[in-house]
Design a protein around this motif. Sequence first.
Motif, PDB file in Angstrom:
ATOM      1  N   ALA A   1       0.825  -1.210   0.000  1.00  0.00           N
ATOM      2  CA  ALA A   1       0.000   0.000   0.000  1.00  0.00           C
ATOM      3  C   ALA A   1       0.860   1.260   0.000  1.00  0.00           C
ATOM      4  O   ALA A   1       0.624   2.183  -0.792  1.00  0.00           O
ATOM      5  CB  ALA A   1      -0.928  -0.009   1.212  1.00  0.00           C
ATOM      6  N   PHE A   2       1.861   1.303   0.876  1.00  0.00           N
ATOM      7  CA  PHE A   2       2.605   2.555   1.073  1.00  0.00           C
ATOM      8  C   PHE A   2       4.127   2.390   1.033  1.00  0.00           C
ATOM      9  O   PHE A   2       4.847   3.395   1.049  1.00  0.00           O
ATOM     10  CB  PHE A   2       2.201   3.188   2.413  1.00  0.00           C
ATOM     11  CG  PHE A   2       0.726   3.479   2.512  1.00  0.00           C
ATOM     12  CD1 PHE A   2       0.158   4.493   1.758  1.00  0.00           C
ATOM     13  CD2 PHE A   2      -0.088   2.733   3.340  1.00  0.00           C
ATOM     14  CE1 PHE A   2      -1.202   4.769   1.840  1.00  0.00           C
ATOM     15  CE2 PHE A   2      -1.451   2.997   3.428  1.00  0.00           C
ATOM     16  CZ  PHE A   2      -2.012   4.014   2.680  1.00  0.00           C
ATOM     17  N   GLY A   3       4.625   1.146   1.012  1.00  0.00           N
ATOM     18  CA  GLY A   3       6.062   0.935   0.939  1.00  0.00           C
ATOM     19  C   GLY A   3       6.794   1.511   2.133  1.00  0.00           C
ATOM     20  O   GLY A   3       6.235   1.684   3.228  1.00  0.00           O
ATOM     21  N   GLN A   4       8.067   1.844   1.919  1.00  0.00           N
ATOM     22  CA  GLN A   4       8.894   2.347   3.015  1.00  0.00           C
ATOM     23  C   GLN A   4       8.524   3.757   3.440  1.00  0.00           C
ATOM     24  O   GLN A   4       8.986   4.224   4.478  1.00  0.00           O
ATOM     25  CB  GLN A   4      10.368   2.304   2.606  1.00  0.00           C
ATOM     26  CG  GLN A   4      10.936   0.894   2.545  1.00  0.00           C
ATOM     27  CD  GLN A   4      12.404   0.872   2.175  1.00  0.00           C
ATOM     28  OE1 GLN A   4      12.824   1.559   1.250  1.00  0.00           O
ATOM     29  NE2 GLN A   4      13.188   0.076   2.883  1.00  0.00           N
TER      30      GLN A   4
ATOM     31  N   ASN B   1       2.707  -8.348  -6.191  1.00  0.00           N
ATOM     32  CA  ASN B   1       2.429  -7.028  -6.763  1.00  0.00           C
ATOM     33  C   ASN B   1       1.203  -7.204  -7.652  1.00  0.00           C
ATOM     34  O   ASN B   1       0.695  -8.320  -7.795  1.00  0.00           O
ATOM     35  CB  ASN B   1       3.650  -6.474  -7.523  1.00  0.00           C
ATOM     36  CG  ASN B   1       4.055  -7.355  -8.687  1.00  0.00           C
ATOM     37  OD1 ASN B   1       3.315  -7.524  -9.656  1.00  0.00           O
ATOM     38  ND2 ASN B   1       5.255  -7.946  -8.597  1.00  0.00           N
ATOM     39  N   PRO B   2       0.683  -6.149  -8.270  1.00  0.00           N
ATOM     40  CA  PRO B   2      -0.574  -6.292  -9.017  1.00  0.00           C
ATOM     41  C   PRO B   2      -0.444  -6.922 -10.401  1.00  0.00           C
ATOM     42  O   PRO B   2      -1.451  -7.084 -11.089  1.00  0.00           O
ATOM     43  CB  PRO B   2      -1.069  -4.838  -9.146  1.00  0.00           C
ATOM     44  CG  PRO B   2      -0.243  -4.029  -8.223  1.00  0.00           C
ATOM     45  CD  PRO B   2       1.052  -4.731  -8.091  1.00  0.00           C
ATOM     46  N   SER B   3       0.765  -7.283 -10.846  1.00  0.00           N
ATOM     47  CA  SER B   3       0.926  -7.835 -12.192  1.00  0.00           C
ATOM     48  C   SER B   3       0.385  -9.254 -12.273  1.00  0.00           C
ATOM     49  O   SER B   3       0.271  -9.953 -11.259  1.00  0.00           O
ATOM     50  CB  SER B   3       2.406  -7.835 -12.591  1.00  0.00           C
ATOM     51  OG  SER B   3       3.109  -8.835 -11.874  1.00  0.00           O
TER      52      SER B   3
ATOM     53  N   ASP C   1       1.404 -19.008   3.511  1.00  0.00           N
ATOM     54  CA  ASP C   1       1.241 -17.580   3.210  1.00  0.00           C
ATOM     55  C   ASP C   1       1.687 -17.324   1.774  1.00  0.00           C
ATOM     56  O   ASP C   1       2.874 -17.394   1.470  1.00  0.00           O
ATOM     57  CB  ASP C   1       2.084 -16.746   4.170  1.00  0.00           C
ATOM     58  CG  ASP C   1       2.130 -15.275   3.774  1.00  0.00           C
ATOM     59  OD1 ASP C   1       1.180 -14.808   3.110  1.00  0.00           O
ATOM     60  OD2 ASP C   1       3.117 -14.594   4.125  1.00  0.00           O
ATOM     61  N   PRO C   2       0.735 -17.022   0.864  1.00  0.00           N
ATOM     62  CA  PRO C   2       1.124 -16.760  -0.527  1.00  0.00           C
ATOM     63  C   PRO C   2       1.579 -15.325  -0.772  1.00  0.00           C
ATOM     64  O   PRO C   2       1.729 -14.918  -1.914  1.00  0.00           O
ATOM     65  CB  PRO C   2      -0.170 -17.058  -1.282  1.00  0.00           C
ATOM     66  CG  PRO C   2      -1.239 -16.668  -0.325  1.00  0.00           C
ATOM     67  CD  PRO C   2      -0.717 -16.996   1.043  1.00  0.00           C
ATOM     68  N   ASP C   3       1.787 -14.564   0.287  1.00  0.00           N
ATOM     69  CA  ASP C   3       2.120 -13.146   0.297  1.00  0.00           C
ATOM     70  C   ASP C   3       0.852 -12.322   0.090  1.00  0.00           C
ATOM     71  O   ASP C   3      -0.239 -12.831  -0.109  1.00  0.00           O
ATOM     72  CB  ASP C   3       3.200 -12.780  -0.723  1.00  0.00           C
ATOM     73  CG  ASP C   3       3.941 -11.489  -0.342  1.00  0.00           C
ATOM     74  OD1 ASP C   3       3.935 -11.137   0.855  1.00  0.00           O
ATOM     75  OD2 ASP C   3       4.505 -10.823  -1.223  1.00  0.00           O
ATOM     76  N   TYR C   4       1.039 -11.010   0.139  1.00  0.00           N
ATOM     77  CA  TYR C   4      -0.095 -10.100   0.168  1.00  0.00           C
ATOM     78  C   TYR C   4      -0.976 -10.219  -1.066  1.00  0.00           C
ATOM     79  O   TYR C   4      -0.497 -10.465  -2.172  1.00  0.00           O
ATOM     80  CB  TYR C   4       0.390  -8.658   0.273  1.00  0.00           C
ATOM     81  CG  TYR C   4       1.358  -8.421   1.396  1.00  0.00           C
ATOM     82  CD1 TYR C   4       1.074  -8.869   2.678  1.00  0.00           C
ATOM     83  CD2 TYR C   4       2.558  -7.752   1.177  1.00  0.00           C
ATOM     84  CE1 TYR C   4       1.958  -8.661   3.715  1.00  0.00           C
ATOM     85  CE2 TYR C   4       3.454  -7.542   2.214  1.00  0.00           C
ATOM     86  CZ  TYR C   4       3.148  -7.996   3.479  1.00  0.00           C
ATOM     87  OH  TYR C   4       4.027  -7.797   4.501  1.00  0.00           O
ATOM     88  N   VAL C   5      -2.267 -10.018  -0.859  1.00  0.00           N
ATOM     89  CA  VAL C   5      -3.216  -9.940  -1.963  1.00  0.00           C
ATOM     90  C   VAL C   5      -3.367  -8.472  -2.352  1.00  0.00           C
ATOM     91  O   VAL C   5      -3.776  -7.643  -1.552  1.00  0.00           O
ATOM     92  CB  VAL C   5      -4.581 -10.521  -1.566  1.00  0.00           C
ATOM     93  CG1 VAL C   5      -5.588 -10.327  -2.697  1.00  0.00           C
ATOM     94  CG2 VAL C   5      -4.439 -12.003  -1.222  1.00  0.00           C
ATOM     95  N   CYS C   6      -3.008  -8.170  -3.590  1.00  0.00           N
ATOM     96  CA  CYS C   6      -3.159  -6.806  -4.121  1.00  0.00           C
ATOM     97  C   CYS C   6      -4.477  -6.747  -4.883  1.00  0.00           C
ATOM     98  O   CYS C   6      -4.524  -7.015  -6.092  1.00  0.00           O
ATOM     99  CB  CYS C   6      -1.975  -6.444  -5.021  1.00  0.00           C
ATOM    100  SG  CYS C   6      -0.392  -6.439  -4.159  1.00  0.00           S
ATOM    101  N   ALA C   7      -5.540  -6.419  -4.181  1.00  0.00           N
ATOM    102  CA  ALA C   7      -6.872  -6.415  -4.796  1.00  0.00           C
ATOM    103  C   ALA C   7      -7.048  -5.271  -5.791  1.00  0.00           C
ATOM    104  O   ALA C   7      -8.036  -5.239  -6.524  1.00  0.00           O
ATOM    105  CB  ALA C   7      -7.943  -6.341  -3.716  1.00  0.00           C
TER     106      ALA C   7
END
Length: 720
Positions: free
Chosen positions: A195-198, A409-411, A436-442
């Motif tokens: 969402a916001f990174g570092q 990522n969203p790709s 854990d498949p890592d974050y879901v970028c909806a």
Amino acid sequence: MNRIVPIEPPIAHAAHRWVEETRTLHYDYAGRPLLSLIIPAGIVPYYRQFSNGNLQSNPFTQQVYLSLDKPATIKAVFRMSKEALNMRPHRAGKDQAILGQVGRPLLDSVNGLYDVLQDLLIDWHGAKWNWTGSSLKTDNEGGLQAELEVQGGLTPWIVNLRMQYYRTHLNFREHRPWEWRPKLQPISGWSSWEAFGQGVTAEDVERTTAFLDVHFKPYGLEYVQIDDGYQTEVIPPEEKGRLADAWLRTNERFPEGQEGIVGSIRERGFEAGIWTSAMVTSKAFAERHREAFEIGPDGELLYGQWIYYVLKGEEEALAKHVVPFYRGLGESGYRYFKTDQIRHYLFDGLHQLVNEGVMSNEEAAARLREYMRKAREAIGEQAYFLACWGVLTEAVGLVDACRIAGDSNPSWTAVCKQIVESARWFHTQRILYLNDPDYVCARTEEAWGRSLLSLVSLSGGLLMLSDNPELYDEGRVYTIQRCLPSLSTATGETGPLDVSYPLDLTLPSAETGIGAAAGDEQANRAYALLGLTADSREPHPTASLWSFHFDTPAGRWCVAGRFAVVPLQETELALEALALAPDVAYHAFDFWKQRYMGKVARAISMEELPLGHCQIIGLRRDTGRPQLVGSSRHVSMDAISVREECWEAEKWRLEVAGVRGTTESYWLAVPDGFRYEGGSAAGGTITGVQAMEDGILKADIRFDEADVSIVFDFENQILL
């Protein structure tokens, strides 16, 4: 450490005994009954004597067989610990769905059982058989029992016993479920990284938690995890300070410190989670504390990609530099811990010393494990612990979850990787830890996001959203709500890892990945991504077909999922591929289209799916009376809202839980001869009842309270 079972299950054979009075052949293992075979009178059984059925000693496999002098039906009763599952003893093959389960169902044609606490895999072959019940049942001693009938004869019926299966056959050496089990509850939350990174700020977190509170918390989202970006830029910030300072202090974007972060999250009713890393970036600090850092053969500090300077995985160094920041974060109120770059600590750090002959592989693995052990001890057994990233056998027995896929990522390449790796590693799901498949970028393409959310929720993965909610439109909010919370799904199959398709799904393409291509080029590139060619098209290639079986107080049903990791053609899918009985009629309901598909038997027609799309179909056995066939609340249709369904005295009753102020739809199949007479809803309002085609009744229910009891009256005209 408190043991879960009294002793470590032996890597030794199950001993047999014949009881003539009951004509029963018993096999006992680890001091208790395991298998009983009841032989009819007048039948002569032939079976192995003593221990010569041991096929191999390491890893240990015992083969039991039973022949009869003439055909007869024998009863086989398996007795296991309180944690056991019906398990297919191999991974999904061609035209077979990947199997998952919620509860303890017994699945059609699935010829295996796995005793989780004893790490014992049982499978059988060589004769026709069938279950005598639909679920694993609790026996008088608190264990689980399964019973089946076998059509015996001269051809042997073979039962294989593989002791300490995951630990020795699959080589997860630290898996000791008789001593320790991970937390198995579903996890659903949000993380700040994608969402916001570092650049994340306290204001970002406060604004997001306010949005999550309104839109997703009522649907089951529980955790808010702060990722990379809260800590000091240099780790640690001062040469003379402590490593803990990098994590316990916050930077200027979080002026109220860790207590302020936790307070703002808890104020909204969420549990707080935190990201940390195994890296040390300050060379000056490492030089000052050389005794606590690994030194290379050249006498210089060991330096590894992503990990920088490598702490020693030894008691003194870890107690001084690692334990304090984990303990401090726990005392600040965090209950969810994600340890990142831990794979780099081993593979890019310690393995350099192995390559130089300075350290053995066993020593490197032991140091990584000691790092994770000290972290676990510092945060306590009640906290949730995620190892990131890469499947680390050294973390088994210490962590509750492990990240199984690369960075999201969203790709399309990233989304596809998450789907494929969820399939590849599904045999570990809720056996070794939570996957854990890592974050879901909806925020990705809406269809891609719907597919990934559906799969992660149904497969019971760790479901962590990671988007700026300002990017969510009404459609994406609705989709996320339908997939919250993630389920408690465990694997329904096991076997060695499939390494026949690529680990890293990347292509030199535009930012949006395969979505940048069009037409045939898009399809060809999708196949290439999985190491396939367009000429080798199959109806259900790798990771595309899943079958989730539910055994809950709400009933028994199956949800079939098709996921277009490549474009999928229209096809007839045999119900046997889903581990369903082929000669039984099922009501089929398409969740995302919210439509009844009719009654099916033997096979079901599946539609063509463009790349990245999915089809989720609920399948319920036809009972011949009014029954639930679908719901709008959750993609599981419905392991979340439906508490109980029952039919008594011409009344259909449904106990449901929902979000106050919302309206959900429930679809009933009403067979010929039954006529709807009216209904009532305690705790809610029936806002509409609509007769659809094919004998379907759609009921819209508004939740005035969190719990609603629905009663529909029917007239059974057949009995009149």
